[in-house]
Motif scaffolding. Structure first.
Motif, PDB file in Angstrom:
ATOM      1  N   TYR A   1       6.399   0.333  -3.023  1.00 55.80           N
ATOM      2  CA  TYR A   1       6.571  -1.078  -3.373  1.00 55.80           C
ATOM      3  C   TYR A   1       7.178  -1.855  -2.202  1.00 55.80           C
ATOM      4  O   TYR A   1       6.698  -2.918  -1.808  1.00 55.80           O
TER       5      TYR A   1
ATOM      6  N   LEU B   1       4.928  -2.315   0.836  1.00 54.99           N
ATOM      7  CA  LEU B   1       3.939  -3.360   0.609  1.00 54.99           C
ATOM      8  C   LEU B   1       4.579  -4.745   0.740  1.00 54.99           C
ATOM      9  O   LEU B   1       4.038  -5.639   1.390  1.00 54.99           O
ATOM     10  N   GLN B   2       5.776  -4.905   0.154  1.00 58.96           N
ATOM     11  CA  GLN B   2       6.430  -6.215   0.138  1.00 58.96           C
ATOM     12  C   GLN B   2       6.876  -6.650   1.526  1.00 58.96           C
ATOM     13  O   GLN B   2       6.722  -7.796   1.901  1.00 58.96           O
TER      14      GLN B   2
ATOM     15  N   TYR C   1      -1.628   0.541  -0.039  1.00 60.59           N
ATOM     16  CA  TYR C   1      -1.466   1.767  -0.832  1.00 60.59           C
ATOM     17  C   TYR C   1      -1.774   3.018  -0.024  1.00 60.59           C
ATOM     18  O   TYR C   1      -1.033   3.993  -0.063  1.00 60.59           O
TER      19      TYR C   1
ATOM     20  N   TYR D   1       2.887  -3.138  -9.379  1.00 58.95           N
ATOM     21  CA  TYR D   1       2.255  -2.687  -8.141  1.00 58.95           C
ATOM     22  C   TYR D   1       0.768  -2.622  -8.441  1.00 58.95           C
ATOM     23  O   TYR D   1       0.340  -1.872  -9.314  1.00 58.95           O
TER      24      TYR D   1
ATOM     25  N   ALA E   1       2.862   4.535  -9.224  1.00 59.29           N
ATOM     26  CA  ALA E   1       3.258   3.127  -9.123  1.00 59.29           C
ATOM     27  C   ALA E   1       2.234   2.156  -9.718  1.00 59.29           C
ATOM     28  O   ALA E   1       2.610   1.268 -10.482  1.00 59.29           O
ATOM     29  N   PRO E   2       0.927   2.265  -9.430  1.00 57.51           N
ATOM     30  CA  PRO E   2      -0.005   1.303 -10.026  1.00 57.51           C
ATOM     31  C   PRO E   2      -0.256   1.538 -11.521  1.00 57.51           C
ATOM     32  O   PRO E   2      -0.753   0.641 -12.196  1.00 57.51           O
TER      33      PRO E   2
ATOM     34  N   ASN F   1       4.824   0.732 -14.361  1.00 52.39           N
ATOM     35  CA  ASN F   1       5.560  -0.167 -13.480  1.00 52.39           C
ATOM     36  C   ASN F   1       6.527   0.655 -12.635  1.00 52.39           C
ATOM     37  O   ASN F   1       6.885   1.761 -13.001  1.00 52.39           O
TER      38      ASN F   1
END
Lengths: 303, 327
Positions: free
Chosen positions: A67, A70-71, A77, A137, A225-226, A229
């Motif tokens: 997470y 990515l942020q 991914y 995600y 994650a995807p 949550n």
């Protein structure tokens, strides 16, 4: 679409095939996480003689690492699937060097207590910074959508999770049971002093084993994650179920851990279809039955 | 992967070298009782009652880990279900508090018998995982069952009249009841540990194979010890439900099992007074640090790690070691 019915003796409940196979699929996915995590626990226990209570927290760290990557650095991914396990694995190496290595001569239970403390620390920090609500995600673009198989709808991402974790599980089994490196590992599990006498650096092997086991947990976390949550408590609930899986399978066999993990995931999925109120507890009930019938576990040997 | 044969290592829960001055325990006991009699006039009785409930819980847990060497990671099961049944008996059936507490205690004993006979089938680390898994199973039952009130728990439990006579809404009357239960539990644990039965338990802790070869049916001893521990943990939970007038999911969930481990570890595994000191320390810490939110969890984790690495004897264990006495 068609319907599938239970035998009358079990209540004769009828379920549309899409619901049944949908739950079976979720069961397989949960099963692949059980398999990855119990595999990691078994590998770590074999070398370190420690039950890694922080395994669930490290799974959660994997999801959070994906997470955050990515942020803050825009890593997608696929990059996270490689980078997050390495990062979390490195923290595992540090934990082993700084903390765990002092416990090998003590009773097993101290390893459990120390890693329980670590789990509390990791979860507490995550809750402080991210709250207990889940963070979303999204599924990577290339795996969005799905296909209709006639009897059910198969989302691409879920198919990928099952294939990927089965591959990783099999690769781990192959390395440990069929390669030279694996032979060293198994030998060091049986008799570390003798293996050291042959000039092999056993302490380093132990460190890397812990790092690898933790990285496996993180890998499962990234894949989760995807689907679920990303939340601080995602690991602590899972790890207790995984403990039951480990008790059922016994930690003596790598292949046993993998099969038990997948199998129990499927059983749990089926229970969710036919007896939804028992789906939370079914694995624990199975554990109780196995303890009555085969106390050493399905694949275990009596110590 | 076979289990490695345990190497002969220094056992931190072994008895200290000299037991010559064993009356130190008596002196400490008198000081403790005197302190508990005076304390409600100095500080909040409700807090002290809570400490005593948790101290009894930790003492019960310590009976297993400290004297039989069995780490139960699911003691919240007995504490929590004792608490639920006692609350339900007092509220829905309108039983007097002493009967409600008895009902809770009996439930915990029964659950202890069931869970214990499963858990003792495996040794060591598996024992810990099994107890944790069984406790989690019963957590889900508590979550789904109607009578437990789900997420709300059982609230506004009436304290009632002891024997139908003494109104326990009076804080001092309640305090005396809790004090009596706590001391009775503590003394029975002391008695168990120092009885011939307790000596066998310690023999199992030190070397189970040798105990078996001496002809002891160790499984039976372990089961009895497990049931006793579960019963006393249940009594603690049942009493807590009456004192705080509340039984909730917190009491049966796994963090509660972790908390009692922490209390015992801080005070000293295998020491008679350790769990009491430990539960006092942890509860005071929780009150003082409540404003820190999630950091409390982190601090508890740090204490766990620090205790395991640096302070395995705990407060009382360290003290006993320094003074070369048995506490």
């Amino acid at each position: 679409m068609f319907e599938i019915c239970l035998p009358v003796i079990l209540g004769g409940k009828c379920i549309p095939s899409t619901a049944l196979f949908g739950q079976l699929l979720i069961g397989l996915i949960n099963g692949s996480f059980y398999a990855l995590l119990s595999l990691g626990l078994a590998v770590i226990f074999g070398m370190l003689n420690i039950i890694n209570f922080s395994h669930g927290a490290q799974y959660m760290m994997g999801a959070f690492a994906a997470y955050l990557l990515l942020q803050f650095s825009g890593m997608n991914y696929w990059v996270a699937l490689i980078v997050a396990p390495i990062l979390v694995g490195v923290t595992g190496v540090l934990i082993e060097r700084l903390l765990l290595q002092w416990l090998y001569k003590l009773d097993h239970l101290y390893g459990l207590l120390l890693t329980f403390g670590l789990a509390l620390i990791i979860e507490g920090v995550a809750r402080h910074y991210f709250g207990s609500a889940g963070l979303p995600y999204t599924v990577p673009e290339s795996l969005q959508g799905g296909r209709n198989l006639g009897f059910m709808f198969l989302p691409n991402y879920r198919a990928w999770v099952i294939v990927a974790s089965a591959t990783v599980c099999f690769a781990t089994w192959f390395v440990i049971e069929r390669t030279r490196l694996g032979a060293y590992l198994r030998a060091a599990t049986e008799n570390p002093a003798l293996v050291r006498a042959f000039g092999i650096n056993v302490p380093r092997m132990i460190t890397l084993t812990y790092g690898f086991g933790v990285a496996l947990a993180a890998f499962a976390g990234v894949m989760a994650a995807p689907i679920y949550n990303v939340s601080p408590q995602m690991g602590s609930e899972l790890i207790i179920v995984v403990f039951a899986v480990v008790v059922i399978g016994g930690m003596g066999s790598i292949l046993g851990a993998i099969l038990t993990g997948f199998g129990l995931g499927v059983v749990e999925g089926l229970t969710k279809v036919f007896f939804p109120e028992a789906s939370n507890t079914v694995i624990f009930v199975i554990m109780a039955i196995v303890l009555l019938v085969r106390p050493a576990g399905l694949f275990g040997r009596r110590a | 992967m076979e289990q490695r044969v345990a190497e002969p290592v220094e056992s931190p829960i072994a008895a200290p070298p000299s037991a010559a001055r064993s009356n130190a325990a008596t002196i400490l006991f008198v000081i403790m009782v005197a302190g508990l009699v005076v304390a409600p006039f100095v500080t909040y009785p409700l807090f002290l009652m809570q400490v005593m409930c948790f101290a009894l819980f930790a003492c019960a847990f310590n009976l297993l880990i400290g004297y039989v060497g069995l780490l139960s990671f699911g003691h919240a099961l007995y504490f929590g279900w004792g608490s639920y049944l006692s609350a339900y008996a007092a509220k829905a059936w309108g039983l007097t508090p002493e009967l409600a507490i008895l009902a809770g205690t009996a439930t915990a004993a029964l659950l202890g018998l069931l869970a214990g006979s499963l858990a003792i089938r495996r040794q060591g680390i598996y024992f810990a995982m099994i107890t944790l898994a069984l406790a989690q199973m019963m957590f889900f039952f508590a979550l789904q069952a109607k009578f437990t009130g789900g997420e709300d728990g059982i609230q506004a439990v009436p304290r009632g009249h002891l024997f139908g006579l003494i109104d326990l809404k009076n804080e001092m009357a309640m305090y005396v009841v809790v004090l009596v239960i706590f001391l009775a539990g503590f003394l029975s644990i002391y008695r168990i540990v120092h009885s011939p039965f307790g000596e066998v338990l310690k023999a199992i802790r030190e070397n189970e194979q040798r105990a078996i070869s001496l002809g002891y049916k160790t499984d039976r001893y372990k089961l009895v010890a497990f049931v006793l521990s579960a019963t006393l943990a249940g009594a603690a939970g049942a009493t807590k439900a009456i004192v705080l007038q509340l039984a909730s999911l917190t009491d049966v969930n796994w963090p509660m099992s972790g908390e009692v481990v922490l209390m015992t570890l801080v005070g000293g595994l295998g020491t008679i007074f350790g769990p009491i000191v430990g539960s006092f320390v942890i509860l005071v810490m929780q009150y003082k640090l409540a404003a820190l939110g999630e950091w409390v969890l982190v601090i508890q984790g740090v204490i766990f790690v620090a205790c395991v690495l640096l302070f395995r004897r705990g407060v009382i264990g360290e003290l006993a070691h320094k003074l070369r006495i048995r506490l």
